[in-house]
Design a protein around this motif. Sequence first.
Motif, PDB file in Angstrom:
ATOM      1  N   PRO A   1      15.075   3.096  47.359  1.00  0.00           N
ATOM      2  CA  PRO A   1      13.762   2.762  46.782  1.00  0.00           C
ATOM      3  C   PRO A   1      12.644   3.675  47.276  1.00  0.00           C
ATOM      4  O   PRO A   1      12.635   4.107  48.436  1.00  0.00           O
ATOM      5  CB  PRO A   1      13.526   1.317  47.240  1.00  0.00           C
ATOM      6  CG  PRO A   1      14.892   0.779  47.527  1.00  0.00           C
ATOM      7  CD  PRO A   1      15.686   1.938  48.048  1.00  0.00           C
ATOM      8  N   LEU A   2      11.701   3.956  46.389  1.00  0.00           N
ATOM      9  CA  LEU A   2      10.490   4.665  46.773  1.00  0.00           C
ATOM     10  C   LEU A   2       9.660   3.794  47.709  1.00  0.00           C
ATOM     11  O   LEU A   2       9.804   2.571  47.745  1.00  0.00           O
ATOM     12  CB  LEU A   2       9.654   4.997  45.533  1.00  0.00           C
ATOM     13  CG  LEU A   2      10.247   5.945  44.489  1.00  0.00           C
ATOM     14  CD1 LEU A   2       9.341   5.994  43.268  1.00  0.00           C
ATOM     15  CD2 LEU A   2      10.450   7.334  45.062  1.00  0.00           C
ATOM     16  N   SER A   3       8.773   4.432  48.456  1.00  0.00           N
ATOM     17  CA  SER A   3       7.813   3.661  49.246  1.00  0.00           C
ATOM     18  C   SER A   3       6.813   3.012  48.291  1.00  0.00           C
ATOM     19  O   SER A   3       6.691   3.425  47.130  1.00  0.00           O
ATOM     20  CB  SER A   3       7.094   4.584  50.238  1.00  0.00           C
ATOM     21  OG  SER A   3       6.343   5.563  49.546  1.00  0.00           O
ATOM     22  N   PRO A   4       6.081   1.998  48.731  1.00  0.00           N
ATOM     23  CA  PRO A   4       5.153   1.303  47.829  1.00  0.00           C
ATOM     24  C   PRO A   4       4.103   2.203  47.189  1.00  0.00           C
ATOM     25  O   PRO A   4       3.603   1.892  46.101  1.00  0.00           O
ATOM     26  CB  PRO A   4       4.499   0.259  48.751  1.00  0.00           C
ATOM     27  CG  PRO A   4       5.518  -0.002  49.808  1.00  0.00           C
ATOM     28  CD  PRO A   4       6.177   1.332  50.043  1.00  0.00           C
ATOM     29  N   ASP A   5       3.772   3.322  47.819  1.00  0.00           N
ATOM     30  CA  ASP A   5       2.764   4.215  47.254  1.00  0.00           C
ATOM     31  C   ASP A   5       3.366   5.293  46.361  1.00  0.00           C
ATOM     32  O   ASP A   5       2.684   6.250  45.980  1.00  0.00           O
ATOM     33  CB  ASP A   5       1.933   4.868  48.370  1.00  0.00           C
ATOM     34  CG  ASP A   5       2.766   5.701  49.329  1.00  0.00           C
ATOM     35  OD1 ASP A   5       4.007   5.754  49.166  1.00  0.00           O
ATOM     36  OD2 ASP A   5       2.187   6.304  50.245  1.00  0.00           O
TER      37      ASP A   5
ATOM     38  N   PRO B   1       0.656  -2.965  40.189  1.00  0.00           N
ATOM     39  CA  PRO B   1       0.370  -4.128  39.335  1.00  0.00           C
ATOM     40  C   PRO B   1      -0.618  -3.898  38.212  1.00  0.00           C
ATOM     41  O   PRO B   1      -1.008  -4.859  37.550  1.00  0.00           O
ATOM     42  CB  PRO B   1      -0.178  -5.137  40.341  1.00  0.00           C
ATOM     43  CG  PRO B   1      -0.899  -4.285  41.351  1.00  0.00           C
ATOM     44  CD  PRO B   1      -0.055  -3.051  41.487  1.00  0.00           C
ATOM     45  N   ASP B   2      -1.086  -2.651  37.995  1.00  0.00           N
ATOM     46  CA  ASP B   2      -1.899  -2.408  36.808  1.00  0.00           C
ATOM     47  C   ASP B   2      -1.101  -2.807  35.563  1.00  0.00           C
ATOM     48  O   ASP B   2       0.143  -2.776  35.589  1.00  0.00           O
ATOM     49  CB  ASP B   2      -2.296  -0.934  36.737  1.00  0.00           C
ATOM     50  CG  ASP B   2      -3.514  -0.609  37.609  1.00  0.00           C
ATOM     51  OD1 ASP B   2      -4.155  -1.563  38.090  1.00  0.00           O
ATOM     52  OD2 ASP B   2      -3.811   0.572  37.790  1.00  0.00           O
ATOM     53  N   PRO B   3      -1.757  -3.132  34.466  1.00  0.00           N
ATOM     54  CA  PRO B   3      -1.056  -3.645  33.283  1.00  0.00           C
ATOM     55  C   PRO B   3      -0.360  -2.545  32.482  1.00  0.00           C
ATOM     56  O   PRO B   3      -0.720  -2.232  31.353  1.00  0.00           O
ATOM     57  CB  PRO B   3      -2.184  -4.300  32.474  1.00  0.00           C
ATOM     58  CG  PRO B   3      -3.395  -3.513  32.834  1.00  0.00           C
ATOM     59  CD  PRO B   3      -3.229  -3.158  34.285  1.00  0.00           C
ATOM     60  N   ILE B   4       0.688  -1.982  33.074  1.00  0.00           N
ATOM     61  CA  ILE B   4       1.338  -0.823  32.455  1.00  0.00           C
ATOM     62  C   ILE B   4       2.125  -1.204  31.198  1.00  0.00           C
ATOM     63  O   ILE B   4       2.249  -0.403  30.281  1.00  0.00           O
ATOM     64  CB  ILE B   4       2.224  -0.087  33.487  1.00  0.00           C
ATOM     65  CG1 ILE B   4       3.122  -1.044  34.285  1.00  0.00           C
ATOM     66  CG2 ILE B   4       1.362   0.674  34.475  1.00  0.00           C
ATOM     67  CD1 ILE B   4       4.471  -1.159  33.755  1.00  0.00           C
TER      68      ILE B   4
END
Length: 279
Positions: free
Chosen positions: A48-52, A225-228
């Motif tokens: 997994p990627l890091s959160p950023d 969490p932006d509305p992608i």
Amino acid sequence: MGSGSVGVALQLLQAVVQRGDAMVYAWRTFDAYPLLAAMVGAQPVPVPLSPDGHQDLGALLAALDHRTRVVVVCNPHNPTGSLVTADALSAFLHRVPRHVIVLLDEAYVEFTRDTDLPDTAGLLRSHPNVLVLRTFSKAYGLAALRVGYGLGAPDLVERIRRQQLPFGINAVATAAAKASLRAGSELRLRVDTIVAERDRLRHELVGLGWQIAPGHANSVWLAAPDPIDEGARALTVAGVQTRHYPGEGLRLTVGSRKANDTVLAALAELRAPRGASRT
């Protein structure tokens, strides 16, 4: 040389991987990596990627074991546009066992403006287990002609060259690649234009409330969490094609100013939740 950088990556795997060996890579990333692993019978190991949105180099190292034959670092990263800095990559390479080949995918490197970009030539001199991928498909605009190449130590390159498809690069693609190498000023103008539009697009989206980290490729990455998901639907209605990963993110490849304005108009209607933007 190969059929795009993907073709060269396949040649590498065919040269060094035996069925049951493992191939480690960050995920989400370029969709071709797990496909290539399957083609040569390698066990894919997504990390997994890091959160950023960065590749977690520590986690990639922890995933390496006696079965690992190849580990992939995509720099700048596809699709997030994040960058592994020179110091971080150097520290990573010094900890990778010599029996593991590091596939350093630099398909988007021409779009990077960061002064902390790794020195590829220096890395190759000190790390014979590194293969650098480059392509004419992105900055040079020759994606449909399929020309890519790899850079590495002579012994490794010789093993990979044995897997090259005879006559795999046609005369038109060869002529186009040679012409592109002679057109350095045109390349710089094209890349500078795309980089300027990339930065403008990000700046405008941040102003609309989207939280977007700086990117180093020819794209802008919108992440949850932006509305992608809603954004993907709005862009489809506006006639814009995107790379949509439901629930994860949305990659917007930078186009012309007019095309980018169409993107901004479509996403402005959503007004993403406001907050401190990522910088």
